[in-house]
Write a protein that holds these residues in place. Structure first.
Motif, PDB file in Angstrom:
ATOM      1  N   MET A 124       0.852  -1.189   0.000  1.00  0.00           N
ATOM      2  CA  MET A 124       0.000   0.000   0.000  1.00  0.00           C
ATOM      3  C   MET A 124       0.886   1.238   0.000  1.00  0.00           C
ATOM      4  O   MET A 124       1.732   1.409   0.872  1.00  0.00           O
ATOM      5  CB  MET A 124      -0.890   0.031   1.245  1.00  0.00           C
ATOM      6  CG  MET A 124      -2.013  -0.973   1.278  1.00  0.00           C
ATOM      7  SD  MET A 124      -3.333  -0.746   0.056  1.00  0.00           S
ATOM      8  CE  MET A 124      -3.801   0.968   0.255  1.00  0.00           C
ATOM      9  N   MET A 125       0.660   2.095  -0.982  1.00  0.00           N
ATOM     10  CA  MET A 125       1.393   3.360  -1.083  1.00  0.00           C
ATOM     11  C   MET A 125       0.420   4.459  -0.664  1.00  0.00           C
ATOM     12  O   MET A 125      -0.414   4.912  -1.455  1.00  0.00           O
ATOM     13  CB  MET A 125       1.897   3.557  -2.511  1.00  0.00           C
ATOM     14  CG  MET A 125       2.792   2.420  -3.014  1.00  0.00           C
ATOM     15  SD  MET A 125       4.355   2.296  -2.119  1.00  0.00           S
ATOM     16  CE  MET A 125       5.261   3.654  -2.849  1.00  0.00           C
ATOM     17  N   ALA A 130       6.030   7.429   1.645  1.00  0.00           N
ATOM     18  CA  ALA A 130       5.980   6.475   0.539  1.00  0.00           C
ATOM     19  C   ALA A 130       6.155   7.177  -0.791  1.00  0.00           C
ATOM     20  O   ALA A 130       6.797   6.653  -1.707  1.00  0.00           O
ATOM     21  CB  ALA A 130       4.675   5.693   0.571  1.00  0.00           C
ATOM     22  N   MET A 131       5.574   8.376  -0.931  1.00  0.00           N
ATOM     23  CA  MET A 131       5.723   9.116  -2.180  1.00  0.00           C
ATOM     24  C   MET A 131       7.183   9.533  -2.388  1.00  0.00           C
ATOM     25  O   MET A 131       7.696   9.495  -3.506  1.00  0.00           O
ATOM     26  CB  MET A 131       4.828  10.363  -2.170  1.00  0.00           C
ATOM     27  CG  MET A 131       3.333  10.086  -1.964  1.00  0.00           C
ATOM     28  SD  MET A 131       2.597   8.927  -3.147  1.00  0.00           S
ATOM     29  CE  MET A 131       2.579   7.385  -2.189  1.00  0.00           C
ATOM     30  N   LEU A 132       7.840   9.923  -1.308  1.00  0.00           N
ATOM     31  CA  LEU A 132       9.243  10.333  -1.412  1.00  0.00           C
ATOM     32  C   LEU A 132      10.171   9.144  -1.646  1.00  0.00           C
ATOM     33  O   LEU A 132      11.236   9.294  -2.248  1.00  0.00           O
ATOM     34  CB  LEU A 132       9.660  11.072  -0.142  1.00  0.00           C
ATOM     35  CG  LEU A 132       8.934  12.386   0.146  1.00  0.00           C
ATOM     36  CD1 LEU A 132       9.374  12.957   1.492  1.00  0.00           C
ATOM     37  CD2 LEU A 132       9.173  13.402  -0.969  1.00  0.00           C
ATOM     38  N   ASN A 133       9.764   7.959  -1.184  1.00  0.00           N
ATOM     39  CA  ASN A 133      10.627   6.779  -1.256  1.00  0.00           C
ATOM     40  C   ASN A 133      10.153   5.738  -2.265  1.00  0.00           C
ATOM     41  O   ASN A 133      10.596   4.593  -2.234  1.00  0.00           O
ATOM     42  CB  ASN A 133      10.702   6.109   0.128  1.00  0.00           C
ATOM     43  CG  ASN A 133      11.370   6.983   1.162  1.00  0.00           C
ATOM     44  OD1 ASN A 133      12.309   7.713   0.854  1.00  0.00           O
ATOM     45  ND2 ASN A 133      10.890   6.915   2.394  1.00  0.00           N
ATOM     46  N   TRP A 176       1.683  12.379  -7.310  1.00  0.00           N
ATOM     47  CA  TRP A 176       1.993  11.184  -6.528  1.00  0.00           C
ATOM     48  C   TRP A 176       1.638   9.910  -7.285  1.00  0.00           C
ATOM     49  O   TRP A 176       2.386   8.922  -7.247  1.00  0.00           O
ATOM     50  CB  TRP A 176       1.254  11.241  -5.182  1.00  0.00           C
ATOM     51  CG  TRP A 176       1.607  12.459  -4.389  1.00  0.00           C
ATOM     52  CD1 TRP A 176       2.823  13.081  -4.335  1.00  0.00           C
ATOM     53  CD2 TRP A 176       0.737  13.225  -3.560  1.00  0.00           C
ATOM     54  NE1 TRP A 176       2.768  14.176  -3.512  1.00  0.00           N
ATOM     55  CE2 TRP A 176       1.498  14.292  -3.015  1.00  0.00           C
ATOM     56  CE3 TRP A 176      -0.612  13.126  -3.204  1.00  0.00           C
ATOM     57  CZ2 TRP A 176       0.953  15.234  -2.143  1.00  0.00           C
ATOM     58  CZ3 TRP A 176      -1.147  14.059  -2.335  1.00  0.00           C
ATOM     59  CH2 TRP A 176      -0.374  15.091  -1.810  1.00  0.00           C
ATOM     60  N   LEU A 177       0.515   9.927  -7.976  1.00  0.00           N
ATOM     61  CA  LEU A 177       0.141   8.763  -8.774  1.00  0.00           C
ATOM     62  C   LEU A 177       1.203   8.458  -9.819  1.00  0.00           C
ATOM     63  O   LEU A 177       1.603   7.299 -10.021  1.00  0.00           O
ATOM     64  CB  LEU A 177      -1.213   8.998  -9.450  1.00  0.00           C
ATOM     65  CG  LEU A 177      -2.440   9.093  -8.532  1.00  0.00           C
ATOM     66  CD1 LEU A 177      -3.664   9.532  -9.329  1.00  0.00           C
ATOM     67  CD2 LEU A 177      -2.705   7.770  -7.822  1.00  0.00           C
ATOM     68  N   MET A 178       1.690   9.489 -10.497  1.00  0.00           N
ATOM     69  CA  MET A 178       2.677   9.273 -11.548  1.00  0.00           C
ATOM     70  C   MET A 178       4.054   8.946 -10.994  1.00  0.00           C
ATOM     71  O   MET A 178       4.823   8.192 -11.603  1.00  0.00           O
ATOM     72  CB  MET A 178       2.748  10.496 -12.461  1.00  0.00           C
ATOM     73  CG  MET A 178       1.457  10.733 -13.249  1.00  0.00           C
ATOM     74  SD  MET A 178       0.847   9.238 -14.109  1.00  0.00           S
ATOM     75  CE  MET A 178       2.183   8.929 -15.250  1.00  0.00           C
ATOM     76  N   THR A 179       4.394   9.472  -9.825  1.00  0.00           N
ATOM     77  CA  THR A 179       5.654   9.100  -9.179  1.00  0.00           C
ATOM     78  C   THR A 179       5.667   7.603  -8.879  1.00  0.00           C
ATOM     79  O   THR A 179       6.645   6.901  -9.164  1.00  0.00           O
ATOM     80  CB  THR A 179       5.840   9.894  -7.874  1.00  0.00           C
ATOM     81  OG1 THR A 179       6.059  11.268  -8.196  1.00  0.00           O
ATOM     82  CG2 THR A 179       7.035   9.375  -7.072  1.00  0.00           C
ATOM     83  N   GLY A 194      -6.274   4.088  -6.816  1.00  0.00           N
ATOM     84  CA  GLY A 194      -7.038   4.170  -5.583  1.00  0.00           C
ATOM     85  C   GLY A 194      -8.532   4.058  -5.803  1.00  0.00           C
ATOM     86  O   GLY A 194      -9.026   4.022  -6.931  1.00  0.00           O
ATOM     87  N   VAL A 195      -9.272   4.040  -4.712  1.00  0.00           N
ATOM     88  CA  VAL A 195     -10.726   3.846  -4.767  1.00  0.00           C
ATOM     89  C   VAL A 195     -11.431   5.148  -5.123  1.00  0.00           C
ATOM     90  O   VAL A 195     -10.892   6.246  -4.942  1.00  0.00           O
ATOM     91  CB  VAL A 195     -11.272   3.312  -3.426  1.00  0.00           C
ATOM     92  CG1 VAL A 195     -10.641   1.981  -3.092  1.00  0.00           C
ATOM     93  CG2 VAL A 195     -11.054   4.324  -2.298  1.00  0.00           C
TER      94      VAL A 195
END
Length: 293
Positions: A124-125, A130-133, A176-179, A194-195
């Motif tokens: 789960m992101m 999580a976005m940075l890593n 964030w989605l594209m990262t 995501g939902v």
């Protein structure tokens, strides 16, 4: 190429025995049997036992079955992981993966629990870290965590943790989605969108499915069975797209085009990379057709 369709990925509450049974009849590609967000604290142990028993019993047909456990830092996470490994689903979904260390040690725990060699892990992101890593987490699939097979975007938690709003078009979420998509593709992982929370808004849901397809997602996580069929349709190539893909493949397979990087087809220039994309389109379409047969 071999592909497993992951167009529609439905969350099912692990504490609801009726829902676990109903899931066996739904046309979703994947089912996430949830021990985390959908389960109240006083129902955690009951849900764990019900989900483990349901997975062991089977009967889910071609549907891919995933167990989402509670975080390993919670009172339930470690026991969830052991029970899930023993039940042998297709994958275990780890929540709140924020850094490489969140995956460290899981392989050893799974081996101790007797996990099957082909048991996959999904991450789960859903946190700012999580976005940075994202790239480092995805890279774990090459060494630290070779079971890692997919990212699942947790857009509700991202909104909660960042203060970003879940608005039409999802402008705050797109970076964030594209990262995460770039990180997943760099290491050959699948990624699931995501939902969509307003399951009564068919038009809004369809628009967000189209956006997910355009972004390059493999599929979308869902919160209600009524979202399954429109999601499957959105993430399936049309008959025309499949026909076009087969034509591109056939053209490049001709002996006179064997060494060409670019050819002309129906008045358009087509590169060999388009043939690679076409083969993926056909492989996914064939996998979907085989699942339906």
């Amino acid at each position: 190429m071999t592909f497993r369709p992951r167009r529609s990925v439905l969350y099912m509450p692990g504490s609801n025995a009726r829902a676990l049974e109903k899931a066996k009849t739904l046309p979703a590609d994947c089912l996430i049997l949830d021990l985390e967000d959908a389960v109240a604290p006083d129902a955690k142990e009951t849900a764990r036992d019900q989900v483990a028993a349901a997975v062991r019993q089977g009967g889910y047909g071609p549907r891919e079955v995933i167990i989402r456990i509670n975080g390993l830092t919670t009172p339930w996470g470690e026991d969830d992981l052991k029970a899930a490994a023993a039940a042998n689903p297709d994958a275990i979904l780890i929540p709140k993966v924020s850094a490489l260390q969140d995956l460290a040690g899981i392989e050893g725990m799974l081996q101790q629990a007797g996990a099957a060699p082909d048991l996959a892990l999904w991450a789960m992101m859903e946190t700012p870290l999580a976005m940075l890593n994202a790239g480092t987490i995805a890279a774990a699939s090459t060494d630290t965590c070779p079971r890692l097979a997919a990212f699942v975007m947790g857009t509700n938690d991202l909104a909660k943790e960042t203060g970003a709003r879940l608005v039409e078009g999802r402008a705050p979420m797109l970076p964030w989605l594209m990262t995460c998509l770039a990180a997943a593709r760099a290491y050959r992982l699948d990624i699931l969108d995501g939902v969509y929370n307003d399951f009564g808004n068919a038009e809004g849901f369809a628009a967000e499915c189209r956006q997910g397809v355009e972004l390059g997602m493999n599929g979308k996580t869902l919160i209600h069975p009524k979202q399954i069929e429109p999601c499957n349709a959105a993430f399936s190539a049309t008959a025309e797209e499949v026909e076009r893909a087969r034509a591109i493949i056939a053209a490049f397979d001709l002996p006179e085009n064997a060494n060409k990087g670019t050819i002309q087809l129906d008045g358009r220039m087509v590169e060999r990379l388009h043939a690679d994309m076409a083969r993926r389109t056909v492989a996914i379409a064939d996998a979907i057709a085989a699942r339906a047969s």
